[in-house]
Scaffold this active site. Structure first.
Site, PDB file in Angstrom:
ATOM      1  N   HIS A 121      -0.766  -8.777  -6.237  1.00 48.33           N
ATOM      2  CA  HIS A 121      -1.627  -8.408  -7.362  1.00 48.33           C
ATOM      3  C   HIS A 121      -2.887  -7.675  -6.904  1.00 48.33           C
ATOM      4  CE1 HIS A 121      -4.467 -11.693  -6.420  1.00 48.33           C
ATOM      5  NE2 HIS A 121      -3.388 -12.388  -6.123  1.00 48.33           N
ATOM      6  N   ASP A 122      -3.283  -6.691  -7.704  1.00 55.43           N
ATOM      7  CA  ASP A 122      -4.535  -5.947  -7.527  1.00 55.43           C
ATOM      8  C   ASP A 122      -4.546  -5.084  -6.273  1.00 55.43           C
ATOM      9  OD1 ASP A 122      -5.991  -7.167  -9.861  1.00 55.43           O
ATOM     10  OD2 ASP A 122      -5.656  -8.981  -8.683  1.00 55.43           O
ATOM     11  N   GLY A 139      -2.844 -10.274  -2.078  1.00 59.09           N
ATOM     12  CA  GLY A 139      -3.573  -9.662  -3.176  1.00 59.09           C
ATOM     13  C   GLY A 139      -4.761  -8.835  -2.722  1.00 59.09           C
TER      14      GLY A 139
END
Length: 263
Positions: A121-122, A139
């Site tokens: 994520h991100d 992440g």
């Protein structure tokens, strides 16, 4: 017209581009946008608020747009954006972002993601990268253009890897890696410049000599690394690659991956 296998499940609201093929048993969620001339071979799952550019090929059991593996995530409509011309092989996974991380995971164009690779994520991933088998990003990682990450290697969350870096296989990358670097080892250390990659990108002999001389002064010269870095700053004008490396170091907030003998 798009070609959709009758066993595929495509939710109302999904957008499928012209000429895209959706193979057997694929699952497409209601907030998915797939560009033109893509090919989902079969049994791929595209969910979440996910957009995929034109001309991508996605193999069976890839899951794109799944929830972030972050305990703070509460189902917010965060996003995954994948550029054009990517090849995503069997079992690869890419997660949407988190609110605290900006709400977006972005993958550039022209990437090749081998089986069981993972983009957390991100993350922000550049163009023309290659992730070998089971290469994994935690992440919030930032990965530059034309980076190669070897098989079974893992990049720690929040780590930056500059453009044109080569990461060896079975490597744990915990610190930021300068552009054009070559890192190896169980816990990655900076071994040298990625000279093969630089030659492939048409660096002349003169440019290679200039950047190598800078590298030697910065990482293997006398004094501490901080002293060598300060002395090297005026060299930014000698070559764009040197300027890029110095700019990358200047923007860093985490430790820098150094040679094993650097201080």
């Amino acid at each position: 017209m798009s070609k959709i296998d009758p066993t595929a499940r495509i939710a109302d609201g999904a957008v499928i581009g012209e000429g895209t093929e959706i193979g057997p048993y694929c699952i497409i969620g209601p907030n998915v946008v797939i560009g033109a001339n893509c090919k989902l071979i079969g049994q791929a799952t595209i969910i979440g608020h996910t957009s995929i550019g034109d001309g991508c090929v996605i193999s069976p059991f890839a899951v794109l747009g799944g929830a972030p593996q972050d305990l703070s995530y509460k189902g917010e409509p965060t996003r995954l954006e994948i550029g054009s011309g990517c090849t995503i092989r069997e079992g690869a996974t890419m997660n949407v972002g988190t609110i605290k991380g900006g709400g977006l995971t972005r993958v550039g164009s022209g990437g090749y993601f081998m089986n069981n690779s993972h983009v957390g994520h991100d993350c922000m991933v550049g163009d023309n990268v290659i992730f070998a088998t089971s290469a994994t990003l935690g992440g919030h990682c930032e990965i530059g253009d034309a980076v190669y990450i070897g098989g079974l290697s893992a990049v720690h969350q929040f780590t930056r890897i500059g453009s044109y870096v080569m990461v060896g296989g079975v490597c744990g990358v915990r610190d930021d890696v300068i552009p054009y670097g070559l890192v190896n080892g169980q816990y990655a250390v900076l071994e040298s410049l990625n000279l093969i990659g630089m030659k492939r990108r048409k660096f002349t002999r003169q440019r290679l000599a200039t950047v190598r001389a800078f590298y030697q002064k910065l990482f293997h010269g006398p004094g501490t690394f901080a002293e060598r870095l300060e002395a090297a700053r005026p060299l930014a004008g000698e070559d764009p690659a040197i300027a890029e490396i110095l700019d990358f170091i200047g923007k860093g907030k985490r430790p820098l991956c150094l040679p094993a003998i650097a201080k």
